[in-house]
Design a protein around this motif. Structure first.
Motif, short mmCIF file in Angstrom:
data_model
loop_
_atom_site.label_atom_id
_atom_site.label_comp_id
_atom_site.label_asym_id
_atom_site.label_seq_id
_atom_site.Cartn_x
_atom_site.Cartn_y
_atom_site.Cartn_z
N PRO A 8 0.78 -1.23 0.00
CA PRO A 8 0.00 0.00 0.00
C PRO A 8 0.82 1.29 0.00
O PRO A 8 0.35 2.28 -0.52
CB PRO A 8 -0.81 -0.09 1.28
N SER A 9 2.00 1.29 0.60
CA SER A 9 2.75 2.52 0.54
C SER A 9 3.92 2.29 -0.39
O SER A 9 4.88 1.63 -0.05
CB SER A 9 3.25 2.90 1.93
N ILE A 46 -3.05 5.44 -1.44
CA ILE A 46 -2.80 4.17 -0.81
C ILE A 46 -3.66 3.12 -1.47
O ILE A 46 -4.87 3.14 -1.36
CB ILE A 46 -3.12 4.26 0.69
N GLU A 57 -6.41 -4.18 -4.09
CA GLU A 57 -7.09 -4.02 -2.82
C GLU A 57 -7.23 -2.53 -2.56
O GLU A 57 -6.23 -1.80 -2.54
CB GLU A 57 -6.25 -4.70 -1.74
N ILE A 58 -8.45 -2.07 -2.38
CA ILE A 58 -8.63 -0.65 -2.09
C ILE A 58 -9.32 -0.51 -0.73
O ILE A 58 -9.49 -1.49 -0.02
CB ILE A 58 -9.46 0.05 -3.18
N GLY A 59 -9.68 0.69 -0.40
CA GLY A 59 -10.43 0.89 0.83
C GLY A 59 -9.58 1.43 1.96
O GLY A 59 -10.08 1.63 3.06
N TYR A 60 -8.29 1.70 1.69
CA TYR A 60 -7.45 2.20 2.78
C TYR A 60 -7.79 3.63 3.17
O TYR A 60 -7.37 4.11 4.20
CB TYR A 60 -5.98 2.11 2.38
N LEU A 61 -8.49 4.31 2.28
CA LEU A 61 -8.85 5.68 2.62
C LEU A 61 -10.37 5.81 2.74
O LEU A 61 -10.93 6.83 2.44
CB LEU A 61 -8.31 6.64 1.56
N ASP A 94 -12.16 5.69 -2.53
CA ASP A 94 -12.63 4.99 -1.34
C ASP A 94 -13.73 5.75 -0.60
O ASP A 94 -14.47 5.17 0.16
CB ASP A 94 -11.46 4.78 -0.37
#
Ligand code: SF4
Lengths: 160, 165, 420
Positions: C32-33, C40, C58-62, C419
């Protein structure tokens, strides 16, 4: 109100499907029976006089305290005819189940996953219906009206 | 402190050519002007981070703009933007991988305290999971505020007791 | 003579099929980073040598609960959350949301307000494209372009700052019009900024467009053909690069886009290079729109003259009792704008494509008054780049692992919008 072409075509082909319709603020809206969505969507996409070739959005609304409680909302757009159409399905189940549109539009995949994640709508025939915005282990569906806004489920750090 | 250019005096060879100072201070001086940063950019504050680090505001003149994208090579962790609960373990992991001495800057309201977001998804400030040295206020902070924060951090590094092995 | 002797290369080079060099699929995590992931997001690519054979995103970190936050505040308060969706061009988000609410209210803002909105939207669109091209170019090593373009963006940010006081999170639009008129000398400043931006565009064209290194890396990579693109729900520059001229501003005109003269640039192949060119040309078109609007902008009020919707002038709030009462009635808890029950979808063209707001007004128990609601029941945003990221595995499959970077850069993923 005069029926639109899409409305007439759907009624012709699936006489029972349309429950209601309105065109509030100029947005043409049809409310359908839940089971009919996949067939109707196929008609909308493939009929040469309609050609709704864009699936813009899938979302749900939770009208807590009303019956039926959930509405699943689809926005379609036809590029050749420059027209938009909103289709709504209603359900009163706690975990409504509707047919997935993934066979028709690839983009339905993530849109439906998001809808499942945040509202708990089940999409039948979806290849990978898992959480997308939140993480494994998150309990509940946060955009439902009965989920408290600040109920946190942290992975690390202090609990609430 | 600029050494004076007095002529070389063989009787007194160190005169004007040597400064004596505590070791801590030299180390602090060296450390504060060679900060390698790890920008952990997540959200809107990143836009201001971009502005600050590019030519117009030029963070480089403070010796604190060189981004290192490996946590092992960096000294300062900039957490720029909102950290959600899904992201929290990752921030912590990046922090743990950094070598000592290390500092953390919470850039913007979200990283400091949650900012405008108070809901099921966001963490109320990164200081719930890792120690923070400097908080920069603003949503997003103006570039001037960021520069101020960096200068404050440098001052803090200079004044603190230097860990050294 | 026997011509069938083994060729000399055979002894030194093994082909991959020979058992000594059995290859194996490798899983590589990007993010992610990751330096090349602005924002992200995690891309797990499956590699066969250097070829990408599969990818998983994979998303959703924000995920910041945009909708839940909006539901908890009043109609005007929700504007601050729309700022933070696509934070590179926040004003377009503001305008989209406010137009959706205005649709529910059934009001239309006066021409001057519409012109101001158009001006602000186009300024942000240029800023958005500048940021996107700059970041994408930087990841390919063109640091100079990044610095030049950031300089250009500074001029635009100054304009926004003059108008509303903030650089990034502007909140420069209200339901029912603009909170303020353009400050004095704004259009002159705009003319200067356009001139600067044009210079920068020219420089960057010179640096990138015919640059062999850049060209070779972006031509033919990340291809998305028109049919697939429509199936994936692409809109905006990414769709236009594939040759489909869909632009909300032309197809469903809003504000004053039908009163100015501009063109939609389209590409042919739908690859990274076309996307880059479309963005560059769109900036030029935006500059044209800006110039025309700045000339044509009429005089008059900049917001609807309805006390139930717009706040009074500050002069009245502090100067007389009616203004003060009016202010309180709109600001105090439990008061504020009342929007009739209903639902509306309003699409605007954001930097990335069609940005739609689906807003539902539904009476909230205990707060209801004659069929009107004081808070949004739902404020859904249809993010353009969600669809691009969903399609990313398709776009990078079959490319080299190094091509992931330009492809990811050219779709312009914005975390806040992706996100929400
Ligand atoms: S502090 Fe404000 S600008 Fe910064 S990430 Fe949070 S919401 Fe965005």
């Amino acid at each position: 109100m005069e029926k639109s072409l899409a409305h007439r075509k759907i009624e012709e082909k699936f006489p029972q499907a349309v429950l209601d319709s309105h065109a509030q603020h100029g947005d043409e809206t049809l409310i359908l029976r839940k089971e009919a969505i996949l067939d109707v969507a196929r008609l909308l996409k493939e009929d040469s006089e309609l050609q709704f070739n864009f699936l813009m959005d899938i979302t749900a609304v939770d009208y807590l305290g009303r019956q039926p409680r959930f509405e699943i909302v689809y926005h379609f757009m036809s590029l050749p005819f420059n027209r938009r159409l909103r289709i709504k399905l209603q359900s009163d189940d706690l975990y409504p189940t509707v047919k997935s549109l993934t066979p028709l539009w690839k983009t339905a995949n993530w849109l439906e996953r998001e809808c499942f994640d945040l509202y708990g709508i089940r999409f039948e025939g979806h290849p990978n219906l898992t959480r997308i915005m939140l993480y494994e282990g998150f309990e509940g569906h946060p955009l439902r009206k009965d989920y408290p806004k600040t109920k946190r489920q942290p992975l690390i750090g202090p609990q609430n | 402190m600029i050494p004076s250019r007095s002529p070389f005096d063989p009787q007194n060879p160190l005169e004007g050519r040597v400064i004596t100072t505590p070791f801590d201070k030299v180390l602090g001086w060296a450390r504060k002007y060679s900060l390698f940063v790890y920008p952990f950019v997540t959200a809107c504050c990143g836009m201001e981070y971009m502005s600050v680090s590019s030519a117009h505001y030029d963070l480089d003149r403070f010796g604190a703009a060189f981004p290192r994208f490996s946590p092992r090579q960096s000294d300062v962790l900039w957490v720029v933007g909102t950290v959600s609960h899904k992201l929290a373990p990752l921030v912590r992991r990046v922090y743990d991988q950094m070598t000592d001495p290390k500092w953390v800057i919470a850039f913007g309201a979200c990283a400091s305290c949650g900012g405008p977001y108070d809901n099921y998804a966001t963490m109320q400030g990164i200081d719930t999971v890792l120690p923070v040295d400097i908080y920069i206020a603003g949503c997003p902070p103006r570039p001037e505020a960021v520069l101020d924060g960096v200068v404050k951090l440098q001052k803090m590094i200079q004044e603190s007791k230097q860990v050294w092995k | 003579m026997d011509t069938k002797t083994a060729s000399p290369e055979k002894e030194f080079f093994f082909t991959a099929t020979e058992p000594e060099f059995r290859t194996q699929e490798m899983l590589l995590n990007m993010g992610p980073s990751h330096p090349a992931m602005h924002g992200i997001v995690k891309i797990a690519v499956k590699l066969q040598g250097e070829l990408v054979v599969d990818a998983d995103i994979e998303i959703g970190y924000l995920h910041r609960a945009f909708e839940k936050s909006c539901e908890a505040c009043t109609w005007n308060q929700a504007i601050i959350y729309t700022d933070r969706l696509n934070y590179v061009s926040p004003i377009i988000n503001n305008v989209g949301y406010c137009m959706a609410v205005e649709k529910l209210l059934g009001v239309e803002i006066p021409p001057r307000g519409q012109y101001i909105r158009t001006l602000l939207c186009e300024v942000s669109r240029v800023a958005d494209h500048l940021t996107c091209v700059a970041a994408a170019a930087m990841e390919l090593g063109a640091m100079t372009v990044f610095l030049y373009m950031m300089k250009g963006r500074e001029y635009l940010y100054e304009l926004l700052e003059d108008f509303c006081g903030a650089r990034v999170t502007t909140t420069a639009v209200r339901v029912g019009g603009q909170p303020a008129d353009l400050p004095e000398g704004w259009t002159e400043k705009l003319t200067r900024a356009i001139k600067e931006v044009r210079v920068i565009l020219k420089e960057c064209h010179a640096l990138l467009t015919c640059n062999r290194i850049f060209y070779d890396r972006v031509r033919g990579t990340g291809v998305m053909k028109a049919d697939d693109a429509m199936n994936w729900g692409f809109t905006g520059p990414c769709l236009r690069a594939a040759g489909v001229d869909y632009d909300v501003r032309k197809y469903f005109p809003y504000l004053v886009y039908d009163q100015v003269d501009w063109a939609i640039p389209v590409g042919t192949q739908g690859d990274n290079y076309d996307r880059y060119l479309v963005r560059m040309e769109e900036m030029e078109q935006s500059c044209r729109i800006l110039e025309q609007c700045a000339k044509k902008i009429p005089n008059g009020p900049h917001s609807v003259q309805d006390k139930r919707i717009m706040l009074p002038d500050k002069k009245d709030t502090y100067g007389n009792i009616e203004g003060l009462m009016n202010h309180f009635k709109l600001i105090m808890h439990g008061h504020g704008i009342r929007v009739p029950v209903g639902e509306a979808y309003q699409a605007v063209e954001a930097g990335n494509g069609e940005l739609g707001f689906y807003v539902v007004s539904y009476p909230i128990e205990g707060e209801e008054k004659d069929g009107c609601a004081s808070r949004p029941w739902k404020a859904r945003c249809r993010p353009p780049c969600f669809h691009f990221v969903a399609a990313l595995p398709d776009m990078i499959k079959g490319d080299m692992v190094a091509d992931v970077i330009p492809t990811f850069g050219s779709i312009n993923m914005i975390g806040g919008e992706l996100d929400r």
